[in-house]
Design an enzyme around this catalytic site. Structure first.
Site, PDB file in Angstrom:
ATOM      1  N   CYS A  31      -0.304   1.699  -8.897  1.00 54.96           N
ATOM      2  CA  CYS A  31      -1.217   0.916  -8.058  1.00 54.96           C
ATOM      3  C   CYS A  31      -1.612   1.699  -6.812  1.00 54.96           C
ATOM      4  CB  CYS A  31      -0.556  -0.412  -7.698  1.00 54.96           C
ATOM      5  SG  CYS A  31      -1.418  -1.351  -6.416  1.00 54.96           S
ATOM      6  N   CYS A  34      -1.147  -0.130  -3.458  1.00 58.25           N
ATOM      7  CA  CYS A  34       0.287  -0.237  -3.156  1.00 58.25           C
ATOM      8  C   CYS A  34       0.769   1.001  -2.409  1.00 58.25           C
ATOM      9  CB  CYS A  34       1.096  -0.396  -4.437  1.00 58.25           C
ATOM     10  SG  CYS A  34       0.737  -1.916  -5.360  1.00 58.25           S
TER      11      CYS A  34
END
Length: 318
Positions: A31, A34
């Site tokens: 991600c 993230c």
């Protein structure tokens, strides 16, 4: 920052959030957002110096946890307080936005210092040093005057140390609030009883002197109330409530319902403090995940006594 799995979720998140807010960051290695927010969260945790705890959960590896929290996209951050999720946000955020989010829920350093002083006071009191405990509670209230738990403990300890003027001064602001908190009303009733005992001639009477008058006139409520107050100040709580109950059963509204208010005050003063919640004892996490084993709490005899006298009051009023 701590990496959390299903194995340590209970201790690192649920149990830990009983004493400090825990920010749970659901992420995954693939991600991109993230990877952006992760270092920001770690920087903020360092800057907040222990005011909250940051944990990370890999939503791919810990799918059971992700499902329990209903995670649909990442990054998602969930703030846990007292074993329960109280707020959260999705997506990468600016550092200023993260701090604004945390500041809605995370205590200030001043509040934490005041709470620490209040905890130290309880330890000092348990060690038999009430004067040092009073000093710590006074420090706590100086830092955070809105700490009602510390104020209650402070006023009650002042009463127990026979420092009534200081107790009344510390209690005064709470008795002007609308509505009043029952626990502070109880302290006010306690002070009223002490003032009666120290200023009224009947404050030094023996039980036999009261009983002689009551035997001659069972509706001598003034004498019954005087006796109840003397018993209350002497620490004979149940005998005091029994006497008050005799008035309540005969005339619920007598003297502005002072007997009922005094009775309720005693119940409040006798009620044991609520124990800290054991998040592991429920058998289920805040996210609904089953865990092994349950503990059975022991019945507190004092709590049983209070419940018994609450029932007696309820029956007398109905």
């Amino acid at each position: 920052m701590i990496n959390v799995t299903i194995e340590n979720f209970e201790s690192e998140v649920v149990a830990a959030s009983a004493s400090i807010p825990v920010l749970v960051d659901f992420w995954a290695p693939w991600c991109g957002p993230c990877k952006v927010i992760g270092p920001i969260l770690e920087k903020v945790e360092t800057e907040y110096e222990g005011r909250f705890k940051l944990v990370k959960i890999d939503s791919d590896e810990q799918q059971e946890l992700a499902q329990a929290f209903g995670i649909r996209s990442i990054p998602t951050c969930v703030l846990m307080v007292g074993g329960k999720p109280v707020d959260g946000f999705m997506g990468a955020k600016l550092e200023s936005e993260i701090k604004a989010f945390l500041d809605k829920h995370v205590p200030t350093s001043e509040v934490l210092e005041a709470e620490s002083d209040a905890e130290d006071a309880q330890a000092l009191l348990a060690a038999g040093d009430p004067q040092a405990a009073l000093h710590k509670l006074h420090e706590s209230l100086s830092i955070n005057p809105d700490n009602d738990d510390a104020r209650y403990d402070y006023v009650r300890l002042l009463i127990e140390c026979n420092m009534l003027d200081d107790a009344e001064a510390a209690l005064a602001t709470k008795l002007t609030e609308i509505p009043r908190q029952l626990r502070f009303e109880a302290l006010g009733q306690f002070i009223d009883a002490i003032n009666f005992v120290t200023t009224d001639a009947r404050g030094t009477w023996t039980p036999e002197q009261f009983d002689a008058l009551i035997a001659a006139n069972k509706r001598d409520f003034d004498t019954r109330l005087a006796k109840a107050r003397v018993l209350m100040v002497a620490g004979d709580w149940t005998a005091s409530m029994d006497e008050l109950l005799e008035i309540i059963m005969r005339d619920k509204a007598w003297n502005g319902a002072v007997p009922r208010k005094t009775y309720v005050a005693i119940l409040e003063l006798l009620t044991p403090p609520k124990p800290k919640v054991d998040m592991l004892a429920s058998g289920k996490t805040a996210g609904g995940i089953e865990i092994a084993g349950k503990t059975v709490g022991e019945v507190d005899p004092q709590a049983q006594l209070v419940a018994s006298y609450r029932r007696k009051l309820s029956m007398a009023l109905n």
